[in-house]
Each structure stands twice: as C-alpha cells, then as structure tokens.
Design an enzyme around this catalytic site. Structure first.
Site: not given
Length: 392
Positions: A304, A352, A364
C-alpha cells in the site's frame, strides 16, 4: 365372592423390571443423548463463518502492520549499512594516513640511531602508550626541530581522529545489527500471519467460501453506497464554494470591502497541487491490476505505502516509505474536503493507505492475494478511516 383385585395396567413395573416398551424407549433416549453429547464438542469446536471472516481480516491487518514495520526496518537498515560503509572507508583512509605519519616519525628515530646525535628520543616516543603520555613525562617538544614538531602534531591528530572514527564505526555496526534483527523479526511476523490466514481459508468448504464471497459482496455494495453519498456531499460543497466565490467577485466589482467564504475554502488546493495530483493519479491508474506483494515498491508489484510513494514520486514529490511517516508528510484535511491525490489512511495504528481519486473512491493495493484496484474508501467500514492528508 367377587374378586376385588384390580387389573395391572400395561407397562407398569413387575418385580422391579420395566416392560419391553419402556425399556426400548429408555435405551433409545440414552442413545440419542449419547449421540448429542458426542456431537456437541465437534460442533462447538468449529468456528462460525463470521468468526473465520473476522479472524482472517484480523490476520491480514496484523500482517499489514508487520509489513510497515518491515518497511521501516528495511529503510533504516539500508541507511545504516550505507553509513557503516562510509565510516569504514573513512577509517581505512585515516589508518593509512596514521601509518604514513608513524613512518615519518620512524625516519627521525633511524637518523638518531645512525648519528648518535642528541636529537629528540623519537623511538621512545613511538613506544609510549600514547603520545600525550610521553609528552607529560619529558620536555621532548622543547627540543624538537620544526619539522619534527609538525610530524608529531600530524601523528597525534591522525591517531585521535582515527580512534574517533573507529568508535563511530563500532557503534554504527551495533545499530546495524539491531536493525537487521528488527527486519528479520518483522519478516517472520508477516510470513506467520499470512500462513495462519491461508490455513483458516483452506479449511472452508466450497459452500462456506461461496457464503463468504456473498458477505464480501454485501460489504462492497454498502461501501459503494457510502461513497456515492460522500460524492453528493462534496458536489454540494463545491457548489457552495463556487457560489461564495461569485458573490465575493460581485462585491469586489461593486466596491465592497467585505468578503465571503465557505467554511471549507481554506482547505481547497491550489492549481499547482491539482497538476501534481493529476500526475500522481495517472501513475497510480497505470498500476491497476498489478499484484500486492508486501514490502514491494514496484515496478511489477506494490504494497500500500509503496504504491502511494511511487505515485507521488512520479509527480516530483518525495514521500517517506511507511504509512507511519506518510501520515505526517502533509496537511491533514477533513474527509468531506478530500480532493483527488490526497492520501487516505486507515485504522487506529495507521497501517494502510490509498490515494483518493474523487467521488468517495481511491486506488490502493489492498492485501496479499489481491491486485492494485479502484475501490470505495469505505471498503472496510466508515470507522476504519483514520485521516486524510494532502502531501504537497
């Protein structure tokens, strides 16, 4: 005389023994109870599908957290290794200079031995524990020639600097060893969490996997609905901003000194940000379909924070490697004011991140087993959103 003895009802006890009908019923009940007792622990031991889903999600999140720790340890290790290499090169160079200074002093000792002159006792100087120890015990410096003094000064300086660099190198090597240990620990944690998640999923039946997919689909539909709701809110706010700007322009034209602005105008990005964000988003879109790989920074795969770092690098903006640092690399803005290019962070431990593309959506790299994709920022529920940061 008529008998007064009553007839014995069917199924009553005779000499303490049940009749066959009752005995059969009792045995059947015992058997059923035994089967239930045997089956109960097996049913209780198996977790429900919802429990499996939650456990797998938790394991993926823990793996994500360990991945960011791994990324940080890897970056720290690389920097520390570079520093150690630099220090060791410096120590080697200074050691060479120290040897050269020692050799020059040795020439004075050799000359003194050959001539027997009353020159300063350079040989004794070289055999002392430290140059300063020798100076403290003699008046050597007072009897040295100018050239000899320069040579001794150079030797003392080189020795002192070399010892300091060796100390720094030793400390850096110790720090490097610690960083390598942290890196190894984080890597092992990621691998263990992912293995546990795979094991849980492997135990699901085909029917359970289908039900799990249906649950996930429902979550995604709810996430899409909330994204559409956010998009409507942002569109309304944009209209309000435009109306306020028109009103302010009209007041300026009429010579009024007063001005009006919307509550979110202070967080509206300038044109230069929009240009950079467009480049970052173009890069991110080009990565869609590439696999998530923990610790990866491209070009073939990403995690990420590796994706967001690479996207903004394409726009000329340098972001730190980890989510923990990226969240502090810009200006925090309200979710309602999020603009394309902003970074959306998730979970209380900030493990994240995705890059916002507008209308409640982001690009993402979700988790192992998935690919870079567009998805609602509510993919894991509204409560999972931590903050929004404008990086440039």
């Amino acid at each position: 005389m008529a008998s007064h003895r009553k007839s014995r009802p069917t199924g009553s006890r005779v000499a303490g023994i049940r009749t066959p009908a009752l005995a059969t019923a009792a045995l059947t009940s015992v058997a059923l109870l035994s089967q239930s007792a045997n089956a109960a622990p097996e049913a209780d031991d198996k977790p429900s599908l919802e429990e499996v889903e939650k456990k797998v999600d938790d394991l993926y999140r823990q793996a994500g957290s360990a991945t960011e720790k791994y990324n940080g340890a890897k970056e720290k290790t690389a920097k520390q290794r570079k520093r150690v290499d630099t220090l060791l090169d410096d120590v080697a160079e200074r050691t060479q200079k120290l040897n050269e200074a020692r050799e020059e002093l040795g020439t004075f000792a050799a000359a003194q031995y050959r001539t027997g002159a009353s020159a300063p006792d350079t040989a004794t100087f070289l055999l002392a524990d430290t140059p300063q120890d020798y100076f403290d015990q003699t008046q050597l410096m007072d009897r040295m020639t100018g050239r000899q003094k320069v040579a001794v000064d150079d030797y003392v300086t080189q020795q002192s600097e070399t010892m300091e660099k060796r100390r720094e190198a030793a400390e850096s090597l110790e720090t490097l060893t610690e960083s390598q240990g942290d890196l190894k620990t984080a890597k092992a944690t990621v691998q263990r969490k992912l293995a546990d998640a795979r094991e849980l999923l492997s135990k699901l039946t085909a029917e359970e996997k289908a039900r799990l997919a249906a649950i996930e689909k429902e979550k995604q539909e709810e996430a899409a609905r909330k994204a559409a709701e956010l998009a409507r809110q942002q569109a309304e706010q944009q209209k309000e901003r435009e109306a306020a700007q028109q009103e302010a322009a009209q007041q300026q034209d009429s010579g009024s000194s007063s001005s009006t602005g919307s509550s979110s105008s202070s967080t509206a990005p300038d044109s230069s940000y929009a240009t950079k964000a467009e480049k970052a988003l173009a890069f991110a879109r080009a990565q869609i379909g590439k696999p998530y790989v923990w610790g990866a920074t491209g070009p073939g795969s990403y995690d990420c924070s590796g994706l967001t770092q690479a996207a903004w690098k394409a726009a000329g903006v340098t972001l730190p490697r980890t989510t923990y640092d990226q969240v502090n690399a810009g200006t925090t803005v309200p979710l309602a004011d999020a603009q394309p290019g902003d970074l959306v962070f998730f979970y209380d431990d900030v493990t994240h991140v995705g890059i916002y593309i507008g209308n409640g959506m982001m690009i993402h790299a979700p988790k192992p087993g998935t690919y870079v994709r567009e998805e609602s920022i509510y993919y894991d529920g509204e409560s999972s959103i931590h903050s929004v940061v404008r990086p440039a």
